[in-house]
Design an enzyme around this catalytic site. Structure first.
Site, PDB file in Angstrom:
ATOM      1  N   GLY A 133      68.323  46.982  20.196  1.00 35.53           N
ATOM      2  CA  GLY A 133      68.004  45.856  19.299  1.00 35.53           C
ATOM      3  C   GLY A 133      68.113  46.173  17.819  1.00 35.53           C
TER       4      GLY A 133
ATOM      5  CG  LEU B 262      66.445  53.946  15.420  1.00 31.69           C
ATOM      6  CD1 LEU B 262      65.273  54.308  14.521  1.00 31.69           C
ATOM      7  CD2 LEU B 262      67.083  52.634  14.918  1.00 31.69           C
TER       8      LEU B 262
ATOM      9  CG  ASP C 151      68.382  58.047  25.076  1.00 33.49           C
ATOM     10  OD1 ASP C 151      68.848  57.385  26.024  1.00 33.49           O
ATOM     11  OD2 ASP C 151      69.054  58.838  24.390  1.00 33.49           O
TER      12      ASP C 151
ATOM     13  CB  THR D  14      83.088  44.427  26.339  1.00 28.77           C
ATOM     14  OG1 THR D  14      84.336  44.318  25.657  1.00 28.77           O
ATOM     15  CG2 THR D  14      83.219  45.579  27.327  1.00 28.77           C
ATOM     16  CG  ASP D  15      87.105  40.993  25.196  1.00 27.07           C
ATOM     17  OD1 ASP D  15      86.758  42.173  24.935  1.00 27.07           O
ATOM     18  OD2 ASP D  15      87.646  40.258  24.363  1.00 27.07           O
ATOM     19  CD  GLU D  16      87.337  46.847  24.282  1.00 25.63           C
ATOM     20  OE1 GLU D  16      87.658  47.940  24.722  1.00 25.63           O
ATOM     21  OE2 GLU D  16      87.142  46.606  23.091  1.00 25.63           O
TER      22      GLU D  16
ATOM     23  CE1 TYR E 215      81.883  49.792  24.813  1.00 22.53           C
ATOM     24  CE2 TYR E 215      83.948  48.582  24.590  1.00 22.53           C
ATOM     25  CZ  TYR E 215      82.558  48.610  24.615  1.00 22.53           C
ATOM     26  OH  TYR E 215      81.851  47.445  24.468  1.00 22.53           O
TER      27      TYR E 215
ATOM     28  CE  LYS F 193      79.099  47.388  27.619  1.00 25.48           C
ATOM     29  NZ  LYS F 193      77.652  47.443  27.278  1.00 25.48           N
TER      30      LYS F 193
ATOM     31  NE  ARG G  17      91.212  44.081  20.715  1.00 22.86           N
ATOM     32  CZ  ARG G  17      92.292  44.651  21.234  1.00 22.86           C
ATOM     33  NH1 ARG G  17      93.377  43.945  21.495  1.00 22.86           N
ATOM     34  NH2 ARG G  17      92.282  45.944  21.497  1.00 22.86           N
TER      35      ARG G  17
END
Ligand code: TYD
Length: 337
Positions: free
Chosen positions: A9, A36, A60, A124-126, A148, A152, A212
């Site tokens: 967040g 962080l 974490d 994600t769209d990836e 990445y 996901k 994109r």
């Protein structure tokens, strides 16, 4: 009062979502859990202070005890916590598998034990991989092509398995390229804007023809809120727009908007395995009543204006040694070995 845990967040979309929830859901208590790391920044939540409806936990998502503490008494979990930059995943893949996959594993286990009522995995769209023509629908096969995207996609499959096996009410959103306030300036649009403001070259990968579709962060937040309210557990929802813009044109538009010389656009060696197009069919989320509010021109103007008026925020980041060493590795030393 409802309670919502927002992991990640203090990151880009996460912090915008926290702000959105505090504004639009007056009866919701928000717990933020964020490690962080380099892109998580408490300054992203600065204007959210002063409310008892927000509790911040520094920790974490891979740490079981911290996650249990953060999730206890929570009705809804929205997981934004992730390493998210493709170029960094190419340089160091294992640092993506840890939080993006193993972290989700810990979150799902806790959600199952604590009987959370809604678990939304922000994806994600990836995960669809390169889409040369047409538009991806949610039932398409996942075909990620970089570390990445693979991390996901793996996390989605794991989340989905918790829905099927344990009945955990899992929802998944697959967002397009999101832009707007507080985006870490390594992603293409804030990188181009901040470079242009400093009269530095805008590095366009390859011949600049990769496209994109850009989505304003507040529209992304309203989509997640919509899915939490009326989405069907077990389903994924595409979240995007259809304003397809190439890297070459994006650089041109930024330079034009900021009145900088066109010669600052510079073509550099392409990203390895570069997905040349993502394109989402958003019929499923539109059927829930969601529409993006901003068109491309407006989202570009707003984003540019935000970076123009928030120089201390991004200057501090760009001066950090971590950002500088990444920039050197990614741009100055690329193609030289
Ligand atoms: P990026 O913001 O990294 O998002 P994505 O995860 O979708 O790749 O990049 C968006 C597009 O911009 C992508 O086609 C790669 C391109 N790009 C550049 O041309 N130059 C850059 O310096 C970066 C970071 C990206």
């Amino acid at each position: 009062m409802d309670a919502m845990l927002v992991t990640g967040g203090a990151g880009f979309i996460g912090s915008n979502f926290v702000r959105y929830v505090l504004n639009c859901r007056p009866d919701t208590q928000v717990v933020v859990l964020d490690a962080l790391t380099y892109a998580g920044n408490l300054a992203n939540l600065e204007d959210c202070g002063g409310t008892e409806r927000l509790r911040f936990i520094h920790g974490d998502i891979r740490d079981r005890d911290t996650v249990d503490d953060a999730m206890r008494g929570v009705d809804t979990v929205v997981n934004f916590a992730a390493e998210s930059h493709v170029d960094r995943s190419i340089l160091d893949p294992s640092s993506f598998i840890e939080p993006n996959y193993n972290g989700v594993c810990v979150l799902l286990e806790a959600a199952r034990r604590l009987e959370v009522q809604r678990f939304l995995q922000v994806s994600t769209d990836e995960v669809y991989g390169h889409v040369p023509a047409g538009f991806s629908v949610e039932s398409d096969a996942l075909a990620p092509r970089n570390p990445y995207a693979a991390s996901k996609a793996g996390a989605e499959l794991l989340a989905q398995s918790y829905y099927t096996t344990y009945g955990l009410p899992v929802l998944i959103t697959r967002g397009g390229n999101t832009v707007g306030p507080y985006q870490y300036p390594e992603k293409v649009l804030p990188l181009f804007i901040t470079n242009a403001l400093e009269y530095k070259p805008l590095p366009v990968y390859g011949d600049g023809s990769a496209v994109r579709s850009y989505l304003y962060v507040e529209d992304h937040c309203s989509a997640i809120d919509r899915v939490l309210r009326s989405g069907e557990p077990g389903n994924a929802y595409n979240v995007g727009t259809n304003y397809e813009v190439s890297g070459r044109d994006l650089a041109g538009r930024v330079l034009e908007t900021l009145d900088r010389p066109a010669a600052l656009r510079e073509f550099v060696p392409d990203r390895s395995g570069h997905d040349l197009r993502y394109a989402l069919d958003c019929g499923r989320i539109r059927a829930l009543g969601w529409r993006p509010a901003l068109d491309f021109d407006t989202l570009l103007d707003r984003t540019v204006q935000w970076y123009v008026t928030h120089r201390p925020w991004w200057r501090e980041i760009r001066n950090e040694s971590g950002f500088r060493s990444y920039y050197r590795k990614q741009y100055d030393e690329r193609g030289q070995s």
